[in-house]
Design a protein around this motif. Structure first.
Motif, PDB file in Angstrom:
ATOM      1  N   LEU A   5      15.911  15.459  16.314  1.00 11.08           N
ATOM      2  CA  LEU A   5      16.502  13.965  16.408  1.00 11.08           C
ATOM      3  C   LEU A   5      15.535  13.165  17.367  1.00 11.08           C
ATOM      4  O   LEU A   5      15.165  12.005  17.090  1.00 11.08           O
ATOM      5  CB  LEU A   5      17.925  13.826  17.282  1.00 11.08           C
ATOM      6  N   SER A   6      14.925  13.724  18.172  1.00 11.09           N
ATOM      7  CA  SER A   6      13.939  13.126  19.190  1.00 11.09           C
ATOM      8  C   SER A   6      12.712  12.666  18.230  1.00 11.09           C
ATOM      9  O   SER A   6      12.062  11.544  18.180  1.00 11.09           O
ATOM     10  CB  SER A   6      13.609  13.804  20.287  1.00 11.09           C
ATOM     11  N   SER A   7      12.312  13.562  17.476  1.00  9.05           N
ATOM     12  CA  SER A   7      11.276  13.383  16.532  1.00  9.05           C
ATOM     13  C   SER A   7      11.220  12.430  15.427  1.00  9.05           C
ATOM     14  O   SER A   7      10.608  11.427  15.102  1.00  9.05           O
ATOM     15  CB  SER A   7      10.977  14.738  15.809  1.00  9.05           C
ATOM     16  N   LEU A   8      12.816  12.417  14.832  1.00 11.67           N
ATOM     17  CA  LEU A   8      12.918  11.313  13.935  1.00 11.67           C
ATOM     18  C   LEU A   8      12.982   9.875  14.381  1.00 11.67           C
ATOM     19  O   LEU A   8      12.709   8.983  13.545  1.00 11.67           O
ATOM     20  CB  LEU A   8      14.493  11.677  13.707  1.00 11.67           C
ATOM     21  N   ARG A   9      13.294   9.921  15.705  1.00 11.30           N
ATOM     22  CA  ARG A   9      13.501   8.560  16.578  1.00 11.30           C
ATOM     23  C   ARG A   9      11.902   7.858  16.384  1.00 11.30           C
ATOM     24  O   ARG A   9      11.908   6.667  16.465  1.00 11.30           O
ATOM     25  CB  ARG A   9      13.779   8.580  17.915  1.00 11.30           C
ATOM     26  N   THR A  10      10.847   8.487  16.306  1.00 12.07           N
ATOM     27  CA  THR A  10       9.662   8.087  16.310  1.00 12.07           C
ATOM     28  C   THR A  10       9.329   7.356  14.935  1.00 12.07           C
ATOM     29  O   THR A  10       8.102   6.655  14.997  1.00 12.07           O
ATOM     30  CB  THR A  10       8.585   9.414  16.506  1.00 12.07           C
ATOM     31  N   VAL A  11       9.991   7.847  14.015  1.00 13.04           N
ATOM     32  CA  VAL A  11       9.638   7.077  12.497  1.00 13.04           C
ATOM     33  C   VAL A  11      10.685   6.270  11.932  1.00 13.04           C
ATOM     34  O   VAL A  11      10.349   5.371  11.104  1.00 13.04           O
ATOM     35  CB  VAL A  11       9.434   8.255  11.385  1.00 13.04           C
ATOM     36  N   ILE A 230      22.127  17.229   6.144  1.00 11.84           N
ATOM     37  CA  ILE A 230      20.593  16.842   6.903  1.00 11.84           C
ATOM     38  C   ILE A 230      19.138  16.665   5.847  1.00 11.84           C
ATOM     39  O   ILE A 230      18.510  15.934   6.366  1.00 11.84           O
ATOM     40  CB  ILE A 230      20.391  18.215   7.805  1.00 11.84           C
ATOM     41  N   ASP A 231      19.487  17.594   4.791  1.00  6.65           N
ATOM     42  CA  ASP A 231      18.161  17.289   3.993  1.00  6.65           C
ATOM     43  C   ASP A 231      18.206  15.779   3.460  1.00  6.65           C
ATOM     44  O   ASP A 231      17.081  15.414   3.442  1.00  6.65           O
ATOM     45  CB  ASP A 231      18.455  18.328   2.572  1.00  6.65           C
ATOM     46  N   GLU A 232      19.050  14.939   3.376  1.00  5.11           N
ATOM     47  CA  GLU A 232      19.162  13.538   2.729  1.00  5.11           C
ATOM     48  C   GLU A 232      18.463  13.184   4.013  1.00  5.11           C
ATOM     49  O   GLU A 232      17.688  11.927   3.488  1.00  5.11           O
ATOM     50  CB  GLU A 232      20.495  13.222   2.460  1.00  5.11           C
ATOM     51  N   ILE A 233      18.934  13.202   5.198  1.00  4.13           N
ATOM     52  CA  ILE A 233      18.385  12.390   6.395  1.00  4.13           C
ATOM     53  C   ILE A 233      16.766  12.582   6.644  1.00  4.13           C
ATOM     54  O   ILE A 233      16.006  11.385   6.525  1.00  4.13           O
ATOM     55  CB  ILE A 233      18.917  12.637   7.663  1.00  4.13           C
ATOM     56  N   LEU A 234      16.580  13.662   6.365  1.00  4.00           N
ATOM     57  CA  LEU A 234      14.993  14.147   6.695  1.00  4.00           C
ATOM     58  C   LEU A 234      14.075  13.562   5.230  1.00  4.00           C
ATOM     59  O   LEU A 234      13.095  13.073   5.624  1.00  4.00           O
ATOM     60  CB  LEU A 234      14.866  15.793   6.784  1.00  4.00           C
ATOM     61  N   ALA A 235      14.822  13.674   4.270  1.00  3.60           N
ATOM     62  CA  ALA A 235      13.913  12.991   3.145  1.00  3.60           C
ATOM     63  C   ALA A 235      13.753  11.725   3.030  1.00  3.60           C
ATOM     64  O   ALA A 235      13.029  10.967   2.371  1.00  3.60           O
ATOM     65  CB  ALA A 235      14.688  13.375   1.727  1.00  3.60           C
ATOM     66  N   LEU A 236      14.515  10.982   3.841  1.00  3.43           N
ATOM     67  CA  LEU A 236      14.386   9.277   4.005  1.00  3.43           C
ATOM     68  C   LEU A 236      13.946   9.186   5.599  1.00  3.43           C
ATOM     69  O   LEU A 236      13.848   7.901   5.876  1.00  3.43           O
ATOM     70  CB  LEU A 236      15.671   8.882   3.912  1.00  3.43           C
ATOM     71  N   ALA A 237      13.151   9.914   6.155  1.00  7.05           N
ATOM     72  CA  ALA A 237      12.553   9.807   7.499  1.00  7.05           C
ATOM     73  C   ALA A 237      11.476   8.953   7.174  1.00  7.05           C
ATOM     74  O   ALA A 237      10.535   8.822   6.394  1.00  7.05           O
ATOM     75  CB  ALA A 237      12.132  11.112   8.031  1.00  7.05           C
ATOM     76  N   ALA A 251      23.572  18.195  15.164  1.00  6.71           N
ATOM     77  CA  ALA A 251      22.849  19.106  14.300  1.00  6.71           C
ATOM     78  C   ALA A 251      21.553  18.813  14.383  1.00  6.71           C
ATOM     79  O   ALA A 251      20.501  19.749  14.820  1.00  6.71           O
ATOM     80  CB  ALA A 251      23.239  19.184  13.054  1.00  6.71           C
ATOM     81  N   LEU A 252      20.899  17.677  14.397  1.00 10.98           N
ATOM     82  CA  LEU A 252      19.518  17.443  14.737  1.00 10.98           C
ATOM     83  C   LEU A 252      18.898  17.481  16.078  1.00 10.98           C
ATOM     84  O   LEU A 252      17.954  18.016  16.257  1.00 10.98           O
ATOM     85  CB  LEU A 252      19.247  15.939  14.151  1.00 10.98           C
ATOM     86  N   SER A 253      20.015  17.380  16.866  1.00  6.18           N
ATOM     87  CA  SER A 253      19.724  17.357  18.454  1.00  6.18           C
ATOM     88  C   SER A 253      19.349  18.883  18.771  1.00  6.18           C
ATOM     89  O   SER A 253      18.654  19.247  19.836  1.00  6.18           O
ATOM     90  CB  SER A 253      20.632  16.633  19.233  1.00  6.18           C
ATOM     91  N   GLU A 254      20.124  19.650  18.054  1.00  4.34           N
ATOM     92  CA  GLU A 254      20.030  21.219  18.476  1.00  4.34           C
ATOM     93  C   GLU A 254      18.963  21.906  17.459  1.00  4.34           C
ATOM     94  O   GLU A 254      18.911  23.064  17.817  1.00  4.34           O
ATOM     95  CB  GLU A 254      21.408  21.895  17.903  1.00  4.34           C
ATOM     96  N   GLN A 255      18.309  21.424  16.572  1.00  8.12           N
ATOM     97  CA  GLN A 255      17.222  21.936  16.036  1.00  8.12           C
ATOM     98  C   GLN A 255      15.901  21.659  16.407  1.00  8.12           C
ATOM     99  O   GLN A 255      15.586  20.288  16.367  1.00  8.12           O
ATOM    100  CB  GLN A 255      17.170  21.643  14.251  1.00  8.12           C
ATOM    101  N   LYS A 256      15.084  22.484  16.548  1.00  6.59           N
ATOM    102  CA  LYS A 256      13.683  22.137  17.063  1.00  6.59           C
ATOM    103  C   LYS A 256      12.895  21.751  16.020  1.00  6.59           C
ATOM    104  O   LYS A 256      12.974  22.716  14.780  1.00  6.59           O
ATOM    105  CB  LYS A 256      13.459  23.134  17.983  1.00  6.59           C
ATOM    106  N   GLY A 257      11.892  21.015  16.352  1.00  8.72           N
ATOM    107  CA  GLY A 257      10.636  20.950  15.173  1.00  8.72           C
ATOM    108  C   GLY A 257      10.545  19.491  15.089  1.00  8.72           C
ATOM    109  O   GLY A 257      11.335  18.494  15.179  1.00  8.72           O
ATOM    110  N   ASP A 258       9.119  19.251  14.472  1.00  7.68           N
ATOM    111  CA  ASP A 258       8.673  17.810  14.293  1.00  7.68           C
ATOM    112  C   ASP A 258       9.129  17.478  12.920  1.00  7.68           C
ATOM    113  O   ASP A 258       9.290  18.228  12.127  1.00  7.68           O
ATOM    114  CB  ASP A 258       6.952  17.702  14.410  1.00  7.68           C
ATOM    115  N   ILE A 259       9.308  16.182  12.681  1.00  7.78           N
ATOM    116  CA  ILE A 259       9.845  15.577  11.407  1.00  7.78           C
ATOM    117  C   ILE A 259       8.757  15.008  10.818  1.00  7.78           C
ATOM    118  O   ILE A 259       8.034  14.238  11.572  1.00  7.78           O
ATOM    119  CB  ILE A 259      11.246  14.570  11.586  1.00  7.78           C
TER     120      ILE A 259
END
Length: 317
Positions: A5-11, A230-237, A251-259
């Motif tokens: 979630l934090s990573s997604l906020r950057t894009v 979640i896949d739809e969200i990540l595909a539209l980052a 779910a996004l806030s609990e999952q680690k990793g860069d988007i």
């Protein structure tokens, strides 16, 4: 490692799709979107009992007519819940007009002005609110008038490219393509049970709008909405905005990793086409049976929820 979630906020700008204040406080989105369904769900909670009764008391001061009192009570609830949410976000909140005005330009404008005025009377400027209207031809026409008056609009229930193009040409502030509902229709009607993020028809639609808007230099903000996974969200980052329900925010806030950003445009600007006429809009929109069906279905659903809220309020009056 940072959470997704934090990573997604950057894009992309993160918008919470909720009517519950506690969820807004927890996830700290930039903006919030509400609709009549979310408001109905929220006010069934005990903590909103005082707001329900306050709305009824205020409605009695506005009119002696019972029908108008109910209308006033709904508007009071909508605005005051929005005003409470605004305290906890830096951006703006989207609030919807009555779905029964989806094909009524005049009453759409009148109610939008009324809602904006109530917000203004509480010290909240038009820059903090977006009025949600269904992306019918009439809704787009109403938005054109409202935008000229300084009332920004969110054109929702957007399923066809004709709707997206007409909204951009009208200069509306923001559109909400309903990614997940498109996915639902194709799963049901076409019978394909599995889609990847690349083949998801809702994701493809969101990407098409993004590319078209950037190619032609349209300033209308794209806020993809109504996700099913979640896949739809990540595909539209990388999309301008993503409005996400609390369960996916969690779910996004609990999952680690860069988007990885998926949407960007570096192509050559293209000349804009001639502005669509009403006939062209209707013809093109009705070539897409999914869009026709889902737009009508969405309006009917919000109408049902509006009536359910009115019945609840009428029972307490």
């Amino acid at each position: 490692m940072v959470d997704q979630l934090s990573s997604l906020r950057t894009v992309s700008t993160i918008v919470a799709d909720t009517g519950e204040v506690m969820e807004v406080k927890h996830y700290q989105p930039q903006d919030v979107t509400t609709n009549i369904s979310l408001i109905l769900s929220a006010i069934k909670m005990p903590e909103y009992s005082d707001l329900m009764h306050a709305s009824i008391a205020w409605a009695h001061t506005q009119s002696q007519n019972k029908e108008r009192q109910v209308e006033c009570a709904v508007e009071y609830l909508t605005v005051h819940l929005g005003a409470e949410i605004i305290q906890y976000i830096p951006g703006c909140i989207s609030i919807a007009i009555d779905a029964r005005f989806a094909y009524d330009v005049h009453n759409s404008i009148v109610q939008a002005r009324r809602l904006a005025a109530i917000f203004n009377n509480h010290g909240i400027s038009n820059k903090r609110i977006l009025i949600k209207l269904a992306a019918t031809w009439q809704g787009i026409c109403a938005a054109t008038h409202l935008e000229r008056e300084g009332i920004r609009c969110n054109l929702t229930l957007l399923f066809s490219f004709a709707q997206a193009r007409a909204c951009a040409e009208a200069g509306v502030y923001l559109i909400s393509p309903f990614i997940g509902r498109i996915f639902d229709w194709y799963q049901l009607r076409i019978g394909i049970k599995k889609y990847t993020a690349i083949t998801d028809p809702g994701v493809i639609f969101g990407r098409k709008i993004y590319t078209y808007y950037k190619q032609h230099g349209y300033r209308t903000v794209i806020m993809c909405a109504s996700f099913r996974n979640i896949d739809e969200i990540l595909a539209l980052a990388g999309c301008d905005c993503l409005t996400i329900s609390p369960k996916f925010l969690k779910a996004l806030s609990e999952q680690k990793g860069d988007i990885t950003r998926k949407l960007f445009y570096h192509g050559v600007p293209q000349e804009r086409p001639m502005q669509m006429t009403e006939c062209e809009f209707l013809w093109q929109h009705h070539q897409d049976p999914m869009a026709v069906e889902k737009l009508a279905e969405g309006i009917r659903h919000f109408d049902i929820e509006q009536r359910n809220l009115e019945k609840m309020l009428l029972h307490l009056m």
